[in-house]
Design an enzyme around this catalytic site. Structure first.
Site, mmCIF file in Angstrom:
data_model
loop_
_atom_site.group_PDB
_atom_site.id
_atom_site.type_symbol
_atom_site.label_atom_id
_atom_site.label_comp_id
_atom_site.label_asym_id
_atom_site.label_seq_id
_atom_site.Cartn_x
_atom_site.Cartn_y
_atom_site.Cartn_z
ATOM 1 N N ARG A 273 1.288 -1.165 0.191
ATOM 2 C CA ARG A 273 -0.011 0.532 -0.209
ATOM 3 C C ARG A 273 0.940 1.216 -0.449
ATOM 4 N NH1 ARG A 273 -5.612 -1.422 4.040
ATOM 5 N NH2 ARG A 273 -6.647 -2.299 1.921
ATOM 6 N N LYS B 210 -18.299 -17.777 4.820
ATOM 7 C CA LYS B 210 -19.962 -17.778 4.608
ATOM 8 C C LYS B 210 -20.582 -17.583 3.083
ATOM 9 C CE LYS B 210 -20.235 -17.522 9.329
ATOM 10 N NZ LYS B 210 -20.835 -17.103 10.667
ATOM 11 N N GLY C 206 -8.186 -9.276 1.039
ATOM 12 C CA GLY C 206 -6.948 -9.661 2.484
ATOM 13 C C GLY C 206 -6.848 -11.053 2.103
ATOM 14 N N GLY D 285 -11.787 -4.525 1.983
ATOM 15 C CA GLY D 285 -13.978 -4.027 1.985
ATOM 16 C C GLY D 285 -14.220 -3.181 0.831
HETATM 17 C C1 3PG Z 1 -8.625 -1.513 4.929
HETATM 18 O O1 3PG Z 1 -7.322 -2.250 5.772
HETATM 19 O O2 3PG Z 1 -9.781 -2.382 5.053
HETATM 20 C C2 3PG Z 1 -8.479 -0.443 5.022
HETATM 21 O O3 3PG Z 1 -7.533 0.345 5.791
HETATM 22 C C3 3PG Z 1 -9.878 0.108 5.774
HETATM 23 O O4 3PG Z 1 -9.332 -0.410 7.590
HETATM 24 P P1 3PG Z 1 -10.780 -0.592 8.581
HETATM 25 O O5 3PG Z 1 -11.049 -1.411 7.834
HETATM 26 O O6 3PG Z 1 -9.985 -0.245 9.785
HETATM 27 O O7 3PG Z 1 -11.583 0.760 8.001
HETATM 28 MG MG MG Z 2 -11.052 -4.209 6.681
#
Ligand code: 3PG
Ligand code: MG
Length: 393
Positions: free
Chosen positions: A36, A198, A346, A369
């Site tokens: 990142r 899920k 992730g 997300g």
């Molecule tokens: C992530 O890693 O998903 C983003 O940086 C957002 O972080 P957060 O889910 O803690 O808002």
């Molecule tokens: Mg997140």
């Protein structure tokens, strides 16, 4: 998309505040994966080259709000500043006092990193007072944090309401361009691979993608619910009985190849004995932890014939060696594909790292997300406000 873009602005001699997503995993002060940070470099370099005084802000993890960084120093941006300084080849000072005292001007080309925005009271609630304080730090606000664009917070959304100029940075713009092109104007045939534990957590993604793709491969616990919908005994495997009807409806409308063989174990354990079975032979005390070799070959064959491939989620418990072959086979097929492949999330990035195929995936999103929200058709609030500002003049 109709928002202002950083590369269209005159940044000469301006204070430019850039919101990046520099939220990287840090283990005892050591950054494990700086993807990142590297992804943000072209934006920062471009602003410096244009004569801007660069101020960067980001969150790191989920610290307690309204508590000082000294009391929770594991959340300090200092290691990120050190890495940035090394990669940029210039000083990057962390500023902790920016809300009480405007950072002193350091001149064109300088880079300052503000301390973790998530310790500021009102950040998560998108408080206007805090958002105005951020806006007051700059002449131009640049939203470049695609990974945090699904959060309406003071540093991603509120600040864009009040800054004199609010525009999109090149990283955010390119993430959106690539996603829009691959989802709305894809080369066909198009395949999405959606894995994960899920169905319920990926239901919107599955429904939205099922209307867009030519084929959908489901993996992990999600596939178990689909197998159950086809009448297969999934034994003790993780599955969601209340979503069997939903799975059946998706199977009726979309081409979703089902596993014909699986790897099962009696317990969920990295040292569990792995047994390959046809799905019709699954016993009541079996747990499905991966796809079998015949299914892996079949999926690889499908992947080979696709022009666009979207990948989110592993097809098995790839963290456990005996159950990693399915995900490895999928990763390899994607790497070998001549189609356009796009991956995000992730676990998917972890699998891409593990199988060393980073250079062979056409596009890897910096969003977890945010990537999923976009794929399921949601509006990203931090993008919406940039469009609103551009339209309001
Ligand atoms: C992530 O890693 O998903 C983003 O940086 C957002 O972080 P957060 O889910 O803690 O808002
Ligand atoms: Mg997140």
């Amino acid at each position: 998309m109709s928002f202002l873009r950083m590369d269209q602005q005159n940044l000469e001699g301006k204070r430019v505040l850039i919101r990046e997503d520099l939220n990287v995993a840090i283990d005892e002060g050591v950054i494990n994966n700086d993807t990142r940070i590297r992804a943000a470099l072209p934006t920062i370099e471009m602003a410096r080259a244009a004569g801007a005084e660069v101020i960067i802000m980001s969150h790191l993890g989920r610290p307690v709000e309204a508590k000082s960084i000294e009391e929770q120093d594991a959340f300090s941006m200092q290691p990120v500043a050190d890495r940035l300084a090394k990669l940029l080849g210039c000083d990057v000072e962390v500023n902790r006092d920016y809300l009480s005292m405007a950072p002193a001007s350091k001149g064109a080309g300088s880079v300052t990193l503000l301390e973790n925005v998530r310790i500021n009271a009102g950040e998560k609630a998108n408080d206007d007072v805090l958002a105005k304080s951020y806006a007051a730090l700059c002449d131009v606000f640049v939203m470049d944090a695609f990974g945090t664009a699904h959060r309406a917070q003071a540093s991603t959304h509120g600040v864009a309401k009040f800054a004199l100029i609010a525009c999109a940075g090149p990283l955010l713009a390119s993430e959106l361009d690539v996603l829009e092109r691959s989802l709305n104007k894809p080369e066909r045939p198009m395949l999405a691979i959606v894995g994960g534990a899920k169905v319920s957590s990926k239901l919107k993604v599955l429904k939205n993608l099922s209307t867009k793709v030519d084929q959908l491969i489901v993996g992990g616990g999600i596939a178990n619910t689909f197998l159950a919908a086809e009448g297969v005994n999934v034994g003790k495997s993780l599955f969601e009985p209340h979503l069997i009807e939903t799975a059946r409806a998706l199977l009726d409308t979309t081409s979703i190849p089902m596993p014909t063989d699986v790897i099962v174990a009696k317990e969920f354990d990295p040292k569990a004995v792995a047994v390959t079975k046809l799905v019709i032979d699954i016993e009541d005390d079996d747990r499905i932890l991966d796809i079998g070799p015949e299914t892996a070959r079949h999926f690889a064959e499908i992947i080979r014939n696709m022009r666009t491939i979207i990948w989110n989620g592993p097809v098995g418990v790839f963290e456990f060696e005996p159950f990693s072959n399915g995900t490895q086979a999928v990763a390899k097929a994607i790497a070998d594909s001549t189609g356009f492949s796009i991956a995000g999330g992730g676990e998917t990035i972890a699998a891409i790292d593990k199988y060393a195929i980073t250079d062979k995936v056409s596009y890897i999103s910096t969003g977890g997300g945010a990537f999923l929200e976009y794929v399921q058709g949601a509006v990203l609030p931090a993008v919406e406000i940039l469009e609103k500002r551009a339209n309001d003049g």
